[in-house]
Scaffold this motif. Structure first.
Motif, short mmCIF file in Angstrom:
data_model
loop_
_atom_site.label_atom_id
_atom_site.label_comp_id
_atom_site.label_asym_id
_atom_site.label_seq_id
_atom_site.Cartn_x
_atom_site.Cartn_y
_atom_site.Cartn_z
N UNK A 197 0.83 -1.21 0.00
CA UNK A 197 0.00 0.00 0.00
C UNK A 197 0.86 1.25 0.00
N UNK A 198 1.92 1.25 0.81
CA UNK A 198 2.81 2.41 0.82
C UNK A 198 3.46 2.58 -0.55
N UNK A 214 0.98 4.30 -2.85
CA UNK A 214 0.60 5.69 -2.62
C UNK A 214 1.78 6.66 -2.70
N UNK A 215 2.91 6.22 -2.17
CA UNK A 215 4.03 7.16 -1.99
C UNK A 215 5.11 6.92 -3.04
N UNK A 234 7.81 12.11 1.06
CA UNK A 234 6.63 11.49 1.66
C UNK A 234 6.94 10.81 3.00
#
Lengths: 582, 582
Positions: free
Chosen positions: A119-120, A123-124, A129
């Motif tokens: 997930x990280x 998104x990033x 970030x």
């Protein structure tokens, strides 16, 4: 808020449940906090759910305080990410696996490292970030071989798991320390008696790791602590202090002795002491060479591993496993001896091992210059005065020998004693195991990719309910710390007089208006039954409204100390508002 | 509380996700509320989790207000209780089933009727204990054949399920009405446009049942409503008004006609109209006899069932299934015709059916005295003027014919029109299906057992997030109702001026102190990017702090209307506290 026991979905039990092994299990069931639904599966009844939520709130507040951001993942997860990291198979039988209607493989999440890493990554993208700490308070699943002790070791349980993502090791160290401090605050607020112990990392992979153990004689985890310093560690994490090296020059040469009928260390020592040599031997003077085989993850072939340790100590399989992780360990079978005829059972010595290319690791006590009695690689023969660093040179050291009470503490202060605890928290510096698996990179200021480093941190939220009850109870029932109690005041109507009931109702209403959470026993039952239930349920303050009311007084009982105080009715609300801190 | 977008785990997307079919899915993903993890499995990112929790809070408050007591069950449940009620098999492929390490069967709970019934049986014994309403807000699992529309139809989702337990039917009716009123309050508070429709009960069993549908053209559920009255119902629950009976005396005798080459109703009607009879026929004058077979639960044998309905209507399989529930329905195969040679395809009439003992149910429009053209049980032959109640007597009526727009409303007011909605709530009077299965009795005042009667009530908590977004959005993004918004005010720092940032920070801090939840866009991004994200995220009030600050004004934008108002900086905090109702 007033909770009326006349309509509350709660029936206390006079009898202990048949399967209860520990006090928390016995009392949580008897007081109507939880009910068993399946092996390791419990339902939370109204008061139990309140205690659980109170704990969740403390955990959430402290996680938010260190900048944690709460998210939530499904518990039903696809196989693929766990296959990518090898955990689909590594978890073995403790993973609940299932197929959907199309035959696709799923699992019930035991922890979520894979999903958070993915997930990280999704998104990033920029170094700007980072860092980020994400957490969830979520239902987890593990198919324990032996679910036990009620909610202490269940197969479905509530956990807070958080994950830190940093650009470098220093960042990871900061995130780790932030969690360490947050956990100390959480467990302090919950009124727990706990120790922080050095730990190995289990199936998670990674390096620096500590466990938070609630001290409890019924706990499943054994740890050791120093009699003098604050040192505490899991047995797997204890390091053996090495004695000083000794000179090699001028020492006796090694000699081969014919030692018939000495299959055990005891018989060997007795034989040597009867042989008229110039000194007395003990088991600690012998070097026992234990053979196992190991297999690295993904490998097919097993490799022999020889472990040399003082003859007065056994190999501790859990310590050995922790030392060779992530490789597997297996004991040798007869076929292994047949295939390796140089292994002369009972008489294995360093020479044959090293001549035949067997990896040879020794206990840290086996330092250069120490002399040993050990096998001569020939039946009925042993070496005496075999000198480490002269006659043999091990391939390295290994922590595999049992730890004993009385061993010196690794920090040099005092000796070790054993104790038991319940694991309530665990913090890990995972490193890059998961970010490597999924190539989680940030684009640096110089436009070059930076591989992210991860930490993983868990609190056993539902287990804490049991751990607190385990530490905080007496023969009459549970004694909740104020921070987690299902109510602030347990009001007992003790008497059939209409005025007594009216008085109790009025006081309860006023308390509720002031924000005090009241559990009101308005049942048609004898004062004896009500008092027994109040002790069992364990709200920290019990207010008894009874005959004294006619004289203008009520009684406040402190659940923990048993102290009783008469208070004027006019002052009781202020007294309790102040006492409960509402 | 101030949430800073500079560190928030949120990345909005400019592109629609490829798999998004409906606006809520598209926008919830683009605005960073949810992310897909598996088919029908979504993670909740920080703002999404807040919206979910806000909805949970509304649901919890209204459940508590009707005396509901919150408890919580495991999601991983043993097979046995579901086997006892037959649902282990009835659920078919939509149940996630798995085995534990010992090979014992488990399921992931779709709803918990069995467990609640068993738990109440375990705790309660006297009539004085009742009524009781228990509920949980819990993760549920259904292996949907076609998970779709993001969190609108997932395989893992959050549901509030509650269960009422009463001593008698009047009590159940009261509990049902309490839930009905609570649901109306919940959906009103959430700002939803919804209808309450009469429903059939599906796999739950039981009788009186209503669904709450959020009106949405993208909804999966079709319902009909009256053009005149408040009547609304699931298509399965629509009842057909019966026309008045007609006299039998003095009517024409039935005649057999040779009708060659009339395999369809259309060719039959054309043939008859060309045959020079004394009137004109339409398809509605023909009686179509459709054969199916049904099988009761637990039975092995299929039974023939004939359905007589006007020739201008088709059988609606969903309505038929709902009518014969819990029996299964299957269409006939060639072998069935071979085994029953009296069934002359295309020419089946009531006579052969009834002579051969086939159960014969007719559409409610087929009342005594109505005359029909129908099969003569002989190839190429039809009956004309076959009179119901004289020439044939059906075994009863059945709701199996399709419902059409323009049909009269069952309440006699207006006609029906079709509409679509999203099921957000469902209330059932289950009755004694589950209490019979587990013998849940209370001991009455007369010491005789009273079988408890149950209701079951669900709210799709996670689905509500999508249903609200589905109703409340525009082309720019989501428009959250205040009750569920992830923040009260979205503060945009519009400008690079240090004074602008400081002003925004100061206002945000003051708002936060007053209890207003602030989402502060403190990112290094252009005002254009920030405005677009504010519209997409959908906080109801947007505060723009920009160049106006130098002149002492800031701008408040209402997300829903788009209205902008300049407000003096000195007054902005009071203005927003009052606007947000904090």
């Amino acid at each position: 808020m007033i909770t009326r026991m006349s309509s509350l979905f709660l029936r206390t039990l006079r009898e202990d449940p048949a399967d209860a092994e520990v006090p928390s299990h016995r009392l949580l069931v008897r007081a109507g906090y939880v009910r068993r639904v399946a092996p390791g599966g419990y339902s939370w009844l109204p008061l139990g759910l309140r205690v659980l939520r109170n704990i969740e709130t403390v955990v959430r507040e402290e996680m938010d305080a260190i900048g944690g951001q709460e998210i939530q993942f499904p518990a039903l997860l696809p196989k693929e990410p766990y296959e990518a990291t090898g955990r689909w198979t590594e978890y073995g039988a403790s993973l609940f696996r299932l197929k959907d209607r199309k035959g696709a493989d799923y699992l019930l999440g035991p922890t979520h490292e894979e999903l958070f890493a993915l997930t990280v990554k999704g998104e990033f993208s920029s170094y700007k970030d980072y860092p980020v700490v994400l957490y969830q308070i979520q239902t987890k699943y593990r198919d324990e071989a032996r679910p036990r002790a009620g909610i202490l070791r269940g197969r479905e349980f509530v956990m807070k798991d958080s994950y830190s993502f940093d650009l470098d090791d220093a960042g990871l160290e900061r995130s780790y320390q932030l969690h360490r401090e947050a956990y100390i605050k959480i467990f302090d607020r919950l009124g727990l008696d706990y120790v922080v112990v050095a730990a190995t990392s289990g199936a998670m992979g990674g390096s620096a790791s500590e466990e938070f153990l609630a001290v409890a004689p019924t706990g499943e985890d054994t740890y050791v602590r120093s009699t003098e310093s604050g040192y505490a560690a899991n047995v797997e994490a204890v390091t053996t202090p090495a004695p000083p090296k000794q000179p090699v020059e001028g020492r006796s040469d090694a000699q081969v002795h014919h030692t018939p009928n000495t299959p055990t260390i005891e018989t060997l020592v007795d034989f040597l002491n009867a042989a008229g040599l110039d000194r007395t031997f003990t088991a600690a003077d012998t070097l026992k060479n234990v053979l196992v085989k190991t297999r690295a993850p993904g490998e097919k072939e097993w490799q022999l591993l020889a472990i040399g340790l003082p003859g007065d100590r056994e190999v501790d399989l859990k310590r050995l496993e922790a030392s060779v992780e992530p490789a597997e360990v297996s004991l040798l079978e007869e076929a292994d001896f047949t295939a390796n005829p140089f292994l002369i059972k009972g008489y294995i010595g360093p020479k044959a091992l090293q001549d035949n290319g067997v990896r040879y690791l020794v206990d840290p006590r086996v330092v250069p210059g120490t002399a040993w009695v050990t096998g001569a690689d020939k039946a009925d023969h042993h070496m005496v005065d075999l000198l480490c660093g002269r006659d043999f040179t091990p391939d390295g050291t290994i922590e595999a020998a049992e730890v004993r009470e009385g061993d010196p503490s690794p920090d040099g202060e005092g000796t070790l004693v054993a104790a038991r605890g319940i694991e309530i928290g665990h913090i890990f510096q995972l490193g890059r195991k998961y970010t490597d698996a999924f190539e989680v990179d940030a684009l640096g200021a110089d436009s070059k990719p930076i591989r992210i480093t991860m930490g993983s941190y868990g609190v056993g939220v539902s287990r804490l309910v049991a751990a607190i009850a385990e530490q905080s109870h007496d023969e009459l029932g549970i004694v909740w710390p104020r921070a987690v109690a299902p109510a602030d005041v347990h009001v007992v109507i003790a008497g059939k007089d209409e005025a007594v009931a009216e008085g109790a109702e009025r006081i309860s209403a006023e308390l509720s208006e002031r924000g005090v959470r009241v559990l009101l026993d308005d049942r048609k039952a004898t004062p004896g039954v009500k008092f027994a239930d109040a002790e069992l349920i364990g709200v920290p303050t019990i207010l008894v409204v009874g005959r004294g009311l006619a004289k203008g007084v009520v009684e406040v009982k402190d659940r923990a100390s048993g102290d009783r105080t008469e208070i004027a009715v006019d002052e009781i609300v202020e007294h309790l508002v102040s006492l409960t801190g509402r």
